[in-house]
Design a protein around this motif. Structure first.
Motif, PDB file in Angstrom:
ATOM      1  N   SER A 157       0.831  -1.204   0.000  1.00  0.00           N
ATOM      2  CA  SER A 157       0.000   0.000   0.000  1.00  0.00           C
ATOM      3  C   SER A 157       0.867   1.256   0.000  1.00  0.00           C
ATOM      4  N   VAL A 158       0.288   2.344  -0.517  1.00  0.00           N
ATOM      5  CA  VAL A 158       0.921   3.658  -0.507  1.00  0.00           C
ATOM      6  C   VAL A 158      -0.111   4.671  -0.032  1.00  0.00           C
ATOM      7  N   GLN A 159       0.300   5.546   0.878  1.00  0.00           N
ATOM      8  CA  GLN A 159      -0.547   6.682   1.275  1.00  0.00           C
ATOM      9  C   GLN A 159      -0.171   7.840   0.369  1.00  0.00           C
ATOM     10  N   TRP A 160      -1.058   8.191  -0.549  1.00  0.00           N
ATOM     11  CA  TRP A 160      -0.657   8.943  -1.731  1.00  0.00           C
ATOM     12  C   TRP A 160      -0.605  10.454  -1.568  1.00  0.00           C
ATOM     13  N   MET A 161      -1.553  11.095  -0.896  1.00  0.00           N
ATOM     14  CA  MET A 161      -1.638  12.559  -0.951  1.00  0.00           C
ATOM     15  C   MET A 161      -1.203  13.258   0.331  1.00  0.00           C
ATOM     16  N   TYR A 162      -1.689  12.815   1.470  1.00  0.00           N
ATOM     17  CA  TYR A 162      -1.472  13.553   2.725  1.00  0.00           C
ATOM     18  C   TYR A 162      -1.614  12.603   3.892  1.00  0.00           C
ATOM     19  N   ASP A 163      -1.184  13.040   5.059  1.00  0.00           N
ATOM     20  CA  ASP A 163      -1.514  12.348   6.295  1.00  0.00           C
ATOM     21  C   ASP A 163      -1.744  13.387   7.382  1.00  0.00           C
ATOM     22  N   THR A 164      -2.196  12.916   8.528  1.00  0.00           N
ATOM     23  CA  THR A 164      -2.560  13.850   9.598  1.00  0.00           C
ATOM     24  C   THR A 164      -1.349  14.641  10.100  1.00  0.00           C
ATOM     25  N   TYR A 165      -0.168  14.019  10.066  1.00  0.00           N
ATOM     26  CA  TYR A 165       1.034  14.737  10.505  1.00  0.00           C
ATOM     27  C   TYR A 165       1.307  15.933   9.596  1.00  0.00           C
ATOM     28  N   ALA A 166       1.277  15.720   8.276  1.00  0.00           N
ATOM     29  CA  ALA A 166       1.585  16.800   7.336  1.00  0.00           C
ATOM     30  C   ALA A 166       0.603  17.959   7.485  1.00  0.00           C
ATOM     31  N   LEU A 167      -0.676  17.646   7.682  1.00  0.00           N
ATOM     32  CA  LEU A 167      -1.676  18.702   7.856  1.00  0.00           C
ATOM     33  C   LEU A 167      -1.434  19.470   9.153  1.00  0.00           C
ATOM     34  N   ALA A 168      -1.264  18.722  10.239  1.00  0.00           N
ATOM     35  CA  ALA A 168      -1.108  19.363  11.551  1.00  0.00           C
ATOM     36  C   ALA A 168       0.201  20.132  11.650  1.00  0.00           C
ATOM     37  N   ASN A 169       1.270  19.567  11.110  1.00  0.00           N
ATOM     38  CA  ASN A 169       2.586  20.168  11.227  1.00  0.00           C
ATOM     39  C   ASN A 169       2.649  21.539  10.555  1.00  0.00           C
ATOM     40  N   SER A 170       2.207  21.617   9.335  1.00  0.00           N
ATOM     41  CA  SER A 170       2.328  22.866   8.574  1.00  0.00           C
ATOM     42  C   SER A 170       1.403  23.947   9.109  1.00  0.00           C
ATOM     43  N   THR A 171       0.162  23.576   9.413  1.00  0.00           N
ATOM     44  CA  THR A 171      -0.795  24.575   9.895  1.00  0.00           C
ATOM     45  C   THR A 171      -0.433  25.074  11.279  1.00  0.00           C
ATOM     46  N   SER A 172      -0.043  24.161  12.165  1.00  0.00           N
ATOM     47  CA  SER A 172       0.283  24.583  13.532  1.00  0.00           C
ATOM     48  C   SER A 172       1.503  25.494  13.552  1.00  0.00           C
ATOM     49  N   GLN A 173       2.514  25.187  12.744  1.00  0.00           N
ATOM     50  CA  GLN A 173       3.686  26.049  12.698  1.00  0.00           C
ATOM     51  C   GLN A 173       3.329  27.455  12.218  1.00  0.00           C
ATOM     52  N   ALA A 174       2.470  27.525  11.220  1.00  0.00           N
ATOM     53  CA  ALA A 174       2.073  28.835  10.689  1.00  0.00           C
ATOM     54  C   ALA A 174       1.351  29.673  11.741  1.00  0.00           C
ATOM     55  N   LEU A 175       0.476  29.042  12.510  1.00  0.00           N
ATOM     56  CA  LEU A 175      -0.269  29.791  13.526  1.00  0.00           C
ATOM     57  C   LEU A 175       0.592  30.102  14.749  1.00  0.00           C
ATOM     58  N   LEU A 176       1.498  29.202  15.100  1.00  0.00           N
ATOM     59  CA  LEU A 176       2.409  29.475  16.206  1.00  0.00           C
ATOM     60  C   LEU A 176       3.312  30.670  15.895  1.00  0.00           C
ATOM     61  N   ARG A 177       3.734  30.777  14.623  1.00  0.00           N
ATOM     62  CA  ARG A 177       4.553  31.928  14.222  1.00  0.00           C
ATOM     63  C   ARG A 177       3.795  33.246  14.390  1.00  0.00           C
ATOM     64  N   ARG A 178       2.482  33.159  14.405  1.00  0.00           N
ATOM     65  CA  ARG A 178       1.642  34.345  14.598  1.00  0.00           C
ATOM     66  C   ARG A 178       1.290  34.560  16.062  1.00  0.00           C
ATOM     67  N   GLY A 179       1.925  33.791  16.947  1.00  0.00           N
ATOM     68  CA  GLY A 179       1.727  33.965  18.383  1.00  0.00           C
ATOM     69  C   GLY A 179       0.504  33.282  18.947  1.00  0.00           C
ATOM     70  N   LEU A 180      -0.113  32.384  18.197  1.00  0.00           N
ATOM     71  CA  LEU A 180      -1.343  31.708  18.622  1.00  0.00           C
ATOM     72  C   LEU A 180      -0.967  30.354  19.234  1.00  0.00           C
ATOM     73  N   LYS A 181      -0.819  30.330  20.550  1.00  0.00           N
ATOM     74  CA  LYS A 181      -0.220  29.175  21.227  1.00  0.00           C
ATOM     75  C   LYS A 181      -1.207  28.268  21.952  1.00  0.00           C
ATOM     76  N   SER A 182      -2.381  28.762  22.326  1.00  0.00           N
ATOM     77  CA  SER A 182      -3.332  27.911  23.055  1.00  0.00           C
ATOM     78  C   SER A 182      -4.439  27.448  22.116  1.00  0.00           C
ATOM     79  N   TRP A 183      -4.674  26.120  22.104  1.00  0.00           N
ATOM     80  CA  TRP A 183      -5.587  25.510  21.143  1.00  0.00           C
ATOM     81  C   TRP A 183      -6.656  24.670  21.845  1.00  0.00           C
ATOM     82  N   TYR A 184      -7.843  24.678  21.248  1.00  0.00           N
ATOM     83  CA  TYR A 184      -8.933  23.803  21.694  1.00  0.00           C
ATOM     84  C   TYR A 184      -9.403  23.015  20.468  1.00  0.00           C
TER      85      TYR A 184
END
Length: 419
Positions: A157-184
């Protein structure tokens, strides 16, 4: 899609062997030109998708169309190695047992060589195991749980397009750079949602953020007001959605009723949101949200040409899931051609040796763990004033290189990776 002429035909039929509604259609050639290297004299591809549930707009009939386009683009005669290419499709209904039953039927008696889409993580994980057992291929384009190419990876098998790590990693870094540190987190209570919250929480904590709380909701919840109120009263800077499909769409629309989005006190971010959902939310509700995507139709000339052809038939722009089906089917057929056979191990070896670069994927390579790593896109939803047309929805903020978007191979728990 161009019409079939003379010796080619397309049939649309209901798959009577299942006790549930399923769609099946076949692209076939009446000429018996079968190559000896092709098992059963046919190369058969199955699209196991969501035709009726929360992700039917993100995958569904659009995934079937994308697979059809890939076959057309590979060969106008719908042949590979001299043998006909056939396509069947069915609805998994998001149920593990239903998806597994279809997969076994297809692999055992239906002459199916490769199954793709697999919209839901629970279905994908079950089908991956069956494919490995039967020495067939599964190319997962819809499901995102990182376990698919991590703890529960398989050789076929191959996971072809994305996974949860790639989504979470990129988005969280972008928002953390904007000072948004507490999440619900507002999380769909199934394998994908749980994996997305887990990956995002771990990445967030590692990078200096904190989780203020979370709440889980059943899949396909029409009323999310109680979950939204809990998130609003948490005081978290970011309300992160770890759900998908109509659940994401409904959450954002209902958040607008509570003035969460427009109020400006909290940032709203779906960790997985596809273009059909943003279109359904409307730019007034979705504007400003930062997202990670593996594909955007307006990225460049190649993506636009593919997307416009898709839109001409589907009347919607392709989601990254639908686009991934096109890429997976096209490259699978290229690998069969290059390997000189449709035998699964030979085709997988060829796929893993290929550079994946097409109208959908940029700088792609399949790793030893069965994860296709490639460049991802960090995008921001446009304001109504910025949008120039119906599907002009994103500004591309950043192209994230493959080695930065996905978890390092050295951290993999996949048994196929030699430490």
């Amino acid at each position: 899609m161009p019409s079939l002429t003379g010796h080619l035909r397309r049939t649309i039929a209901v798959a009577a062997s299942f006790a549930f509604s399923s769609l099946a259609f076949t692209l076939s050639c009446t000429t018996p030109a079968h190559a000896a290297a092709v098992s059963d004299g046919v190369v058969k591809i199955g699209v196991l998708t969501d035709l009726s549930g929360v992700s039917s707009d993100n995958a569904g009939k659009g995934s079937v169309l994308a697979a059809t386009m890939a076959i057309d683009d590979f060969s106008r005669e719908h042949k590979v190695l001299g043998a006909p290419i056939e396509l069947v499709s069915a609805d998994s209904q998001g149920k593990t047992d239903t998806g597994a039953t279809i997969a076994r039927e297809w692999y055992d008696r239906g002459k199916v060589d490769m199954i793709t889409d697999l919209t839901f993580s629970n279905v994908a994980l079950a089908v991956d195991r069956i494919a490995d057992e039967k020495k067939k291929i599964a190319l997962v384009t819809g499901a995102g749980s990182s376990a698919i190419s991590n703890e529960q990876c398989t050789a076929h098998s191959v996971q072809w397009m994305y996974d949860t790590y790639a989504l979470a990693n990129s988005t969280s870094q972008a928002l953390l750079r904007r000072g948004l540190k507490s999440w619900y987190f507002i999380t769909a209570d199934y394998a994908f949602g749980q994996a997305l919250e887990k990956d995002a929480s771990e990445i967030l904590t590692r990078q200096g953020g904190k989780v203020a709380g979370s709440v889980k909701h059943p899949v396909n919840s029409p009323d999310l007001s109680s979950y939204l109120l809990r998130a609003q009263t948490s005081g978290a800077q970011v309300i992160a959605l770890a759900n998908s499909g109509t659940d994401t769409l409904n959450t954002v629309k209902q958040a607008a009723q509570f003035n969460i989005v427009q109020g400006g006190k909290q940032v709203f971010t779906p960790l997985l949101s596809l273009i059909t959902e943003i279109h359904g939310m409307g730019l007034k509700n979705a504007q400003g949200m930062i997202l990670t995507n593996g594909f955007y139709w307006d990225q460049d000339d190649r993506s636009r040409a593919f997307a416009q052809r898709f839109h001409a038939q589907h009347k919607k722009m392709p989601t990254m899931m639908q686009a991934a089906v096109y890429s997976a089917v096209l490259n699978y057929l290229k690998a069969v051609q290059a390997a000189g056979t449709d035998e699964a191990d030979a085709v997988m070896a060829k796929l893993k040796s290929m550079k994946i670069d097409d109208p959908v994927i940029r700088n792609g390579q399949i790793r030893a763990d069965g994860k296709l790593v490639h460049d991802m896109l960090l995008v921001q939803v446009k304001t109504p004033a910025e949008s120039k047309s119906e599907w002009d929805l994103y500004k591309i903020l950043e192209t994230i290189p493959a080695d930065k978007a996905f978890a390092p191979l050295a951290e993999s728990k996949c048994a196929l990776v030699r430490k």
